[in-house]
Design a protein around this motif. Sequence first.
Motif, mmCIF file in Angstrom:
data_model
loop_
_atom_site.group_PDB
_atom_site.id
_atom_site.type_symbol
_atom_site.label_atom_id
_atom_site.label_comp_id
_atom_site.label_asym_id
_atom_site.label_seq_id
_atom_site.Cartn_x
_atom_site.Cartn_y
_atom_site.Cartn_z
ATOM 1 N N THR A 282 9.850 5.637 5.013
ATOM 2 C CA THR A 282 9.771 4.598 3.986
ATOM 3 C C THR A 282 9.142 5.145 2.715
ATOM 4 O O THR A 282 9.583 4.824 1.599
ATOM 5 C CB THR A 282 8.961 3.404 4.504
ATOM 6 O OG1 THR A 282 9.575 2.916 5.707
ATOM 7 C CG2 THR A 282 8.907 2.287 3.480
ATOM 8 N N LEU A 283 8.102 5.968 2.852
ATOM 9 C CA LEU A 283 7.460 6.571 1.686
ATOM 10 C C LEU A 283 8.433 7.478 0.930
ATOM 11 O O LEU A 283 8.464 7.494 -0.305
ATOM 12 C CB LEU A 283 6.234 7.376 2.122
ATOM 13 C CG LEU A 283 5.047 6.570 2.665
ATOM 14 C CD1 LEU A 283 3.997 7.502 3.265
ATOM 15 C CD2 LEU A 283 4.435 5.705 1.576
ATOM 16 N N VAL B 202 0.837 -1.206 0.000
ATOM 17 C CA VAL B 202 0.000 0.000 0.000
ATOM 18 C C VAL B 202 0.866 1.248 0.000
ATOM 19 O O VAL B 202 0.583 2.217 -0.722
ATOM 20 C CB VAL B 202 -0.958 -0.006 1.206
ATOM 21 C CG1 VAL B 202 -1.664 1.345 1.346
ATOM 22 C CG2 VAL B 202 -1.994 -1.111 1.051
ATOM 23 N N TRP B 203 1.920 1.242 0.803
ATOM 24 C CA TRP B 203 2.816 2.403 0.828
ATOM 25 C C TRP B 203 3.435 2.642 -0.551
ATOM 26 O O TRP B 203 3.560 3.782 -0.986
ATOM 27 C CB TRP B 203 3.916 2.207 1.874
ATOM 28 C CG TRP B 203 3.418 2.264 3.283
ATOM 29 C CD1 TRP B 203 2.296 2.903 3.741
ATOM 30 C CD2 TRP B 203 4.014 1.656 4.425
ATOM 31 N NE1 TRP B 203 2.158 2.728 5.097
ATOM 32 C CE2 TRP B 203 3.199 1.965 5.545
ATOM 33 C CE3 TRP B 203 5.155 0.871 4.627
ATOM 34 C CZ2 TRP B 203 3.508 1.522 6.836
ATOM 35 C CZ3 TRP B 203 5.462 0.436 5.910
ATOM 36 C CH2 TRP B 203 4.643 0.755 7.001
ATOM 37 N N GLU B 204 3.805 1.568 -1.226
ATOM 38 C CA GLU B 204 4.371 1.711 -2.572
ATOM 39 C C GLU B 204 3.326 2.272 -3.530
ATOM 40 O O GLU B 204 3.618 3.152 -4.347
ATOM 41 C CB GLU B 204 4.888 0.365 -3.076
ATOM 42 C CG GLU B 204 5.526 0.438 -4.454
ATOM 43 C CD GLU B 204 6.069 -0.893 -4.935
ATOM 44 O OE1 GLU B 204 6.521 -0.954 -6.091
ATOM 45 O OE2 GLU B 204 6.022 -1.880 -4.166
ATOM 46 N N GLY B 205 2.083 1.758 -3.419
ATOM 47 C CA GLY B 205 1.013 2.262 -4.274
ATOM 48 C C GLY B 205 0.732 3.732 -4.025
ATOM 49 O O GLY B 205 0.561 4.514 -4.972
ATOM 50 N N PHE B 206 0.705 4.124 -2.762
ATOM 51 C CA PHE B 206 0.472 5.530 -2.440
ATOM 52 C C PHE B 206 1.616 6.400 -2.945
ATOM 53 O O PHE B 206 1.399 7.464 -3.540
ATOM 54 C CB PHE B 206 0.314 5.707 -0.931
ATOM 55 C CG PHE B 206 0.306 7.145 -0.485
ATOM 56 C CD1 PHE B 206 -0.787 7.954 -0.714
ATOM 57 C CD2 PHE B 206 1.419 7.699 0.144
ATOM 58 C CE1 PHE B 206 -0.792 9.292 -0.329
ATOM 59 C CE2 PHE B 206 1.432 9.029 0.539
ATOM 60 C CZ PHE B 206 0.329 9.827 0.306
ATOM 61 N N SER B 207 2.842 5.947 -2.748
ATOM 62 C CA SER B 207 4.003 6.759 -3.149
ATOM 63 C C SER B 207 4.070 6.935 -4.655
ATOM 64 O O SER B 207 4.665 7.897 -5.144
ATOM 65 C CB SER B 207 5.296 6.119 -2.633
ATOM 66 O OG SER B 207 5.535 4.872 -3.254
ATOM 67 N N ILE C 193 -4.257 6.187 5.330
ATOM 68 C CA ILE C 193 -4.336 6.366 6.778
ATOM 69 C C ILE C 193 -3.253 5.496 7.415
ATOM 70 O O ILE C 193 -3.364 4.269 7.448
ATOM 71 C CB ILE C 193 -5.723 5.980 7.323
ATOM 72 C CG1 ILE C 193 -6.814 6.788 6.621
ATOM 73 C CG2 ILE C 193 -5.788 6.211 8.837
ATOM 74 C CD1 ILE C 193 -8.233 6.357 6.973
ATOM 75 N N THR C 194 -2.214 6.140 7.898
ATOM 76 C CA THR C 194 -1.086 5.376 8.438
ATOM 77 C C THR C 194 -0.345 6.218 9.470
ATOM 78 O O THR C 194 -0.783 7.326 9.815
ATOM 79 C CB THR C 194 -0.155 4.906 7.301
ATOM 80 O OG1 THR C 194 0.819 3.995 7.806
ATOM 81 C CG2 THR C 194 0.548 6.083 6.635
ATOM 82 N N GLY C 195 0.770 5.691 9.950
ATOM 83 C CA GLY C 195 1.488 6.354 11.024
ATOM 84 C C GLY C 195 2.763 7.034 10.567
ATOM 85 O O GLY C 195 3.242 6.840 9.451
#
Length: 425
Positions: A286-287, A265-270, A278-280
């Motif tokens: 990492t992003l 998900v982080w890769e997709g968002f980035s 919605i994350t911390g």
Amino acid sequence: MKKKLVAGLGMVLTLAFMTGCSGNSGQPDGSKEDGNKSGSDVTTLEFFQQKGEEGPQKGYQEIIDKFNKEYPEIKIEMNTVPDAGKVLTSRIASDDIPVLFSDYPTQMQFKQKVESGFVEKLSGQEFLQNVNGSALEMSKANDGETYALPYSNNYMGVFYNKEIFEENNLEIPETYDDFIRVCESLQEAGITPIGVMGKDPTKVGHILQSAVVAWTDQGVEKIKEATEGTLKLADDSEMQGMAKKLGETMKFANEDMLGMSDTVVWEGFSNGKYAMCITGSYAKGTLAIANPDLQMGVFPLPGDSKESTKVLSGVDAAICISAKASEEEKECAMKFLEFLARPENAQIFCDNDGAPSCIKGVKMEDEGVAPVLEAIEAGRVHDWMASTIDNNVVTDLYNVTQQLLSDGDTDHFLANMDESIAVSS
């Protein structure tokens, strides 16, 4: 007390030998009197840290490399493993405690470790003067003493892609209604509004905690009441409103969220696949590594009004020393904590981790975090559930929330929470 600690954390299997150096000197009798010598003049200490994200690991390693050069007689070796919390509990139970380890001082399970005599007292150490007073006060154990060096504050928030917002003429939402309108506008434009990582119950649980803090006034306290048998969440109108908002928000998430890990998900968002996530704060570094050109910001998950919106935030990275280490190991470990507490070194961690520092003089350079920092500085915050609720209960609630993502049944969500609490508390 040791039995209580292990029972309270789930009686995990012993994994003591899965990790590296434990501070043992390597002598046949396991003596720690002379420290762990990799050479005649070098003391090697394991630093077991629990953050699995790439950003904080990079920050720690940069500081460690710098320390090892300044103190050639000491060698710090970082150890990061999957399920670090369970591994650390197992190692403590088997008397294989790392000399240095990170932990979460506001949580009940950490306070149990202190009461069981596993953590070295730090009160009176001069380097603690470098710590912000609020973080130091929050980190104190039940006896009023300090057992951990608070290093960063965490927060949960809504990370958003600034370019997508600008292209669609969207402003940062300050209320829940505004937030839903933003999601609707993105959906109408053919953009997935929110990337949700549903595969890992812990990350799902972090969304639950954010929702409870943002969309209720005393939600965490009411869950605590439920564990004491004095309240049914399903009968509480405020909790009913939270469940409705959570269900409505998840309708704007990616359809395959239950199969999506945090890194995916982080890769997709980035890469612009999702407009928001919605994350911390643990994800920020990492992003940035995944896409250095990403223009992102963070805002609090909005409540009914800006003034009523609270941010889920607490002491995140905090560094501790084993009370079972030898005197030589403790002396070397104290030097490492003093080194960490220097503002110029804490700045290195902050720049890589992306979370606000607990060390005085360290500044967040990213203006995109301003909406969250504004709420934190205004005191509109609430600590994580584990600071007041048994971790077993919290973990089970994560699984209940994961089920909500699967079936979307908000009508039975709170009843399922009540049932879970009855079994685990």
